[in-house]
Design a protein around this motif. Sequence first.
Motif, mmCIF file in Angstrom:
data_model
loop_
_atom_site.group_PDB
_atom_site.id
_atom_site.type_symbol
_atom_site.label_atom_id
_atom_site.label_comp_id
_atom_site.label_asym_id
_atom_site.label_seq_id
_atom_site.Cartn_x
_atom_site.Cartn_y
_atom_site.Cartn_z
ATOM 1 N N HIS A 135 -8.452 -1.914 4.341
ATOM 2 C CA HIS A 135 -7.921 -1.518 5.646
ATOM 3 C C HIS A 135 -8.097 -0.017 5.776
ATOM 4 O O HIS A 135 -8.456 0.650 4.806
ATOM 5 C CB HIS A 135 -6.461 -1.955 5.807
ATOM 6 N N CYS A 153 0.863 -1.183 0.000
ATOM 7 C CA CYS A 153 0.000 0.000 0.000
ATOM 8 C C CYS A 153 0.898 1.232 0.000
ATOM 9 O O CYS A 153 1.753 1.382 0.884
ATOM 10 C CB CYS A 153 -0.918 -0.007 1.217
ATOM 11 N N HIS A 206 -6.794 3.896 6.915
ATOM 12 C CA HIS A 206 -5.692 4.810 7.197
ATOM 13 C C HIS A 206 -6.171 5.836 8.228
ATOM 14 O O HIS A 206 -7.310 6.298 8.129
ATOM 15 C CB HIS A 206 -5.257 5.555 5.922
ATOM 16 N N GLY A 227 0.085 4.130 0.710
ATOM 17 C CA GLY A 227 -0.293 5.067 1.771
ATOM 18 C C GLY A 227 0.297 4.717 3.125
ATOM 19 O O GLY A 227 0.679 5.607 3.881
ATOM 20 N N CYS A 228 0.384 3.421 3.452
ATOM 21 C CA CYS A 228 0.801 3.041 4.807
ATOM 22 C C CYS A 228 1.878 1.960 4.836
ATOM 23 O O CYS A 228 2.397 1.649 5.911
ATOM 24 C CB CYS A 228 -0.405 2.590 5.615
#
Length: 76
Positions: A57, A36, A59, A38-39
């Motif tokens: 999931h 991912c 964030h 983003g994370c």
Amino acid sequence: MAWYKYPNFLAQQNGAEFDTIHHPGQNTPISGIYRCTGCGLSATFVADKTIPPQNHHQHPNASPISWQLIVKSHWK
Ligand SMILES: [Zn+2]
């Protein structure tokens, strides 16, 4: 993050497929481990199956999920 024990079981490649960003709901182009953007969470996706939806999931800042191939599991 993805982990491994034996580096001799992995081989580096420099293909553009490792730079492409994929979005929830798209078709998975290549089987393997994705990260991912983003994370940093890693997940395994199978070719020709749908990439999981945005609620795969969460964030903390509710930023969108997108995925980048980090390990190919099949030759293609
Ligand atoms: Zn994420």
